[in-house]
Motif scaffolding. Structure first.
Motif, PDB file in Angstrom:
ATOM      1  N   LEU A  65       0.828  -1.211   0.000  1.00  0.00           N
ATOM      2  CA  LEU A  65       0.000   0.000   0.000  1.00  0.00           C
ATOM      3  C   LEU A  65       0.860   1.257   0.000  1.00  0.00           C
ATOM      4  N   HIS A  66       2.011   1.187   0.649  1.00  0.00           N
ATOM      5  CA  HIS A  66       2.899   2.347   0.730  1.00  0.00           C
ATOM      6  C   HIS A  66       3.547   2.638  -0.625  1.00  0.00           C
ATOM      7  N   THR A  67       3.996   1.572  -1.325  1.00  0.00           N
ATOM      8  CA  THR A  67       4.722   1.792  -2.580  1.00  0.00           C
ATOM      9  C   THR A  67       3.802   1.884  -3.791  1.00  0.00           C
ATOM     10  N   ARG A  68       2.839   0.965  -3.912  1.00  0.00           N
ATOM     11  CA  ARG A  68       1.986   0.910  -5.102  1.00  0.00           C
ATOM     12  C   ARG A  68       0.812   1.896  -5.039  1.00  0.00           C
ATOM     13  N   PRO A 133      -1.898   0.042 -10.813  1.00  0.00           N
ATOM     14  CA  PRO A 133      -1.510   1.459 -10.830  1.00  0.00           C
ATOM     15  C   PRO A 133      -0.302   1.689 -11.734  1.00  0.00           C
ATOM     16  N   SER A 134      -0.308   2.777 -12.472  1.00  0.00           N
ATOM     17  CA  SER A 134       0.839   3.114 -13.326  1.00  0.00           C
ATOM     18  C   SER A 134       1.945   3.720 -12.465  1.00  0.00           C
ATOM     19  N   CYS A 135       3.188   3.348 -12.751  1.00  0.00           N
ATOM     20  CA  CYS A 135       4.332   3.817 -11.955  1.00  0.00           C
ATOM     21  C   CYS A 135       5.391   4.423 -12.872  1.00  0.00           C
ATOM     22  N   ASP A 136       6.105   5.440 -12.384  1.00  0.00           N
ATOM     23  CA  ASP A 136       7.222   6.045 -13.109  1.00  0.00           C
ATOM     24  C   ASP A 136       8.309   6.397 -12.104  1.00  0.00           C
ATOM     25  N   ALA A 137       9.243   7.209 -12.501  1.00  0.00           N
ATOM     26  CA  ALA A 137      10.363   7.573 -11.628  1.00  0.00           C
ATOM     27  C   ALA A 137       9.903   8.319 -10.390  1.00  0.00           C
ATOM     28  N   PRO A 142      -2.058   5.610  -8.410  1.00  0.00           N
ATOM     29  CA  PRO A 142      -3.298   4.824  -8.506  1.00  0.00           C
ATOM     30  C   PRO A 142      -4.512   5.720  -8.698  1.00  0.00           C
ATOM     31  N   THR A 143      -5.467   5.221  -9.480  1.00  0.00           N
ATOM     32  CA  THR A 143      -6.741   5.922  -9.617  1.00  0.00           C
ATOM     33  C   THR A 143      -7.694   5.427  -8.528  1.00  0.00           C
ATOM     34  N   LEU A 144      -8.812   6.114  -8.372  1.00  0.00           N
ATOM     35  CA  LEU A 144      -9.809   5.707  -7.384  1.00  0.00           C
ATOM     36  C   LEU A 144     -10.347   4.316  -7.714  1.00  0.00           C
TER      37      LEU A 144
END
Length: 574
Positions: A65-68, A133-137, A142-144
């Motif tokens: 939950l913290h990272t993603r 969820p989409s991730c970048d640098a 995450p969206t709702l």
């Protein structure tokens, strides 16, 4: 001739269990062909796989939950404890259905399907395009909708586990006939081995699966637990022909309400001094399906009014249960009421235990996690030392501590169940003190070397091992003693419900941790202060939080001593 017939009848009776259990075909359960360890091997295998699935998904959840999902330390910790608390609250629903209508076997089978659906949805939320969820640098975004899918999966798991948790341990204990001396001794060992396999599943989860989640990916990290849950269901069904099934006894909540209503209707009547005048069925069995008769006790005398027979009721073959209740039905309610003070005193232990998946993990995140130059151990994996502790202490308790204690206490099980729980409460206080001391040492290093802005201080995470190991020792005493106590003291037709009641201490412990963390955060961050538990723990005072838990646990233990000294164990009529 009559003696010959009688001997034949006794021999016939010994072919079947004496506690009213049935086999899967609803025939009387054979003593030789059903139950005992031959049935329990499937139940233990099921529980091992199910716990691997649960802990494989939950142990590292705070970091997921913290990272993603880009949640702060406090928010992620609160979400985990709230969800975990729900996992231990839904068993009330599963237990009610098991005791009232479905029986433990079909409740476990049905809720396992919901569990698998939840695990599958959670896995898809980690790997499926659009759900992940989409991730970048700059991190993950995450969206709702994506957050909603993740939490729907989590709370489906919470619902599914609600039908499994309160039933599996009771279902395993049902495989041993309480009226058979040999099987009764086996039952006590069953709870030790049951808790042992839970921790074997947890060991694989906290070591292998947490590493996979951290280094390979969350899709594999959640997919493997989902497969483990499917294997758990297969294990469970394979053992069906060997199981002993207890009949559901009807709604326990209805029976409780009937006693209260009947007692209130007769509030003005005097309970007779001769308690044999109180109403009870003349049959050898009670009128509650699957429940032995209970002896009258002299506590909570107001409830006895429900068994006072008025003239019209006395002349009725089948009295109205809302007007006249049996002594056994009244004692059933008394047994549950007597459990409540012990139940309440165990919430503090659950609060301490919940720190392993929250504050211990966050504390470990700030320490050096390297083993050698290339390998890095995830902080959540340190919980494997709690598991190793349980695996170490459970057989030692069963094979060494119990026989040794038996010589001094004279008790069949070495310690009474309440004594065993009390020892565990003391050990849990020590675990919080050790965690607090470690944090004091860590913060001293931060201040001395000005490490305030370092992500990890040069202090090995393995300094956390003692606090995990001590929590594991506390579990062997308190959690196993608690399971055995609530099963043993529960009325026959309320075994699942009382097991669920026992589990709600964990739910309330998680909620208490959430509330305590909220209060501490609110109070300590006023007037612009950083607070005890900021995102940068190097600038906080996590040690103060551990000291607070130590003091609260000590006060709780003193209350527990008073409660346990006044408790009277249940007595049945044989």
């Amino acid at each position: 001739m009559e003696n010959g017939i009688e001997s034949h009848d006794v021999a016939e009776d010994r072919l079947y269990t004496e506690d009213g259990t049935l086999n899967i075909h609803k025939n009387p359960a054979s003593k030789k062909k059903t139950g005992r360890w031959k049935a329990c091997r499937f139940i233990l295998g099921n529980e091992c796989c199910e716990r691997l699935a649960y802990y494989g998904m939950s142990t590292n959840l705070v970091n997921y939950l913290h990272t993603r999902f880009h949640q702060s330390n406090a928010t992620a910790a609160n979400n985990v404890t709230t969800w975990s608390g729900t996992c231990y609250l839904t068993p009330l629903l599963g237990a009610f259905l098991a005791d009232s209508y479905m029986g433990r076997y079909w409740t476990i089978a049905s809720f396992s399907i919901i569990y698998v659906i939840g695990m599958t949805l959670l896995t898809f939320s980690a790997i499926a395009p659009g759900l992940k969820p989409s991730c970048d640098a700059n991190g993950c975004h995450p969206t709702l909708g994506q957050t909603s899918v993740c939490f729907i999966g989590l709370y489906l798991i919470a619902l599914g586990t609600g039908g499994i948790k309160p039933c599996v341990s009771s279902f395993g204990a049902d495989q041993f006939d309480e009226n058979d001396v040999t099987e009764r001794k086996m039952k006590s060992s069953f709870f030790n081995w049951f808790y042992l396999v839970i921790n074997i599943g947890s060991l694989v989860a906290s070591s292998v699966l947490v590493w996979i989640q951290t280094n390979v990916g969350w899709g594999w990290g959640f997919g493997i637990p989902a497969v483990a849950m499917i294997i758990a269901i297969i294990f469970f069904f394979f053992g069906s022909k060997w199981y002993r099934l207890q009949l559901p006894g009807g709604s326990p909540l209805t029976r409780i309400c009937q006693v209260i209503v009947a007692a209130c209707r007769k509030a003005g009547k005097q309970v007779p001094d001769n308690k044999s005048l109180l109403y009870e069925t003349a049959d050898a069995e009670s009128n509650i399906k699957g429940c032995r008769k209970l002896q009258h006790t002299n506590t909570l005398k107001f409830l006895d009014k429900a068994a006072i027979e008025a003239e019209p009721e006395h002349s009725t073959s089948w009295p109205n249960s809302w007007r006249l209740c049996t002594v056994t039905q009244i004692e059933e309610l008394k047994s549950v009421i007597h459990l409540l003070p012990v139940w309440a005193s165990l919430i503090a232990f659950a609060t301490v235990y919940s720190q392993m998946n929250t504050m211990f993990v966050l504390q470990g995140n700030t320490m050096d996690q390297h083993i050698g130059p290339n390998f890095k151990i995830p902080s959540a994996s340190l919980s494997l030392f709690d598991t190793l502790s349980v695996i170490f202490w459970a057989p030692i308790y069963d094979r060494i501590i119990v026989p040794s204690a038996r010589k001094f206490t004279g008790h069949e099980q070495g310690f009474s169940q309440l004594q065993r729980i009390g020892i565990g409460l003391i050990i849990s206080i020590i675990s919080m003190i050790v965690a607090g001391i470690l944090e004091v040492v860590r913060l001293h290093m931060v201040r001395r070397n000005n490490y305030y802005d370092l992500e990890t201080v040069p202090m090995s995470i393995f300094w956390q091992v003692p606090q995990y190991f001590i929590v594991g020792a506390a579990e062997v005493f308190t959690n196993i003693g608690q399971m055995e106590f609530f099963y043993g003291q529960a009325p026959d037709a309320m075994k699942s419900l009382c097991a669920a009641l026992s589990l709600t201490t964990t739910a309330l412990g998680n909620y208490a941790s959430t509330l305590l963390l909220f209060i501490v955060t609110k109070i300590t961050t006023t007037h612009g202060r950083i607070g005890w538990i900021p995102d940068n723990l190097n600038r906080g005072h996590l040690d103060y939080f551990f000291w607070l838990l130590s003091v609260l646990s000590l006060l709780n233990f003193l209350v527990y001593l008073w409660i346990s000294n006044r408790y009277t164990y249940k007595r049945t009529r044989h």
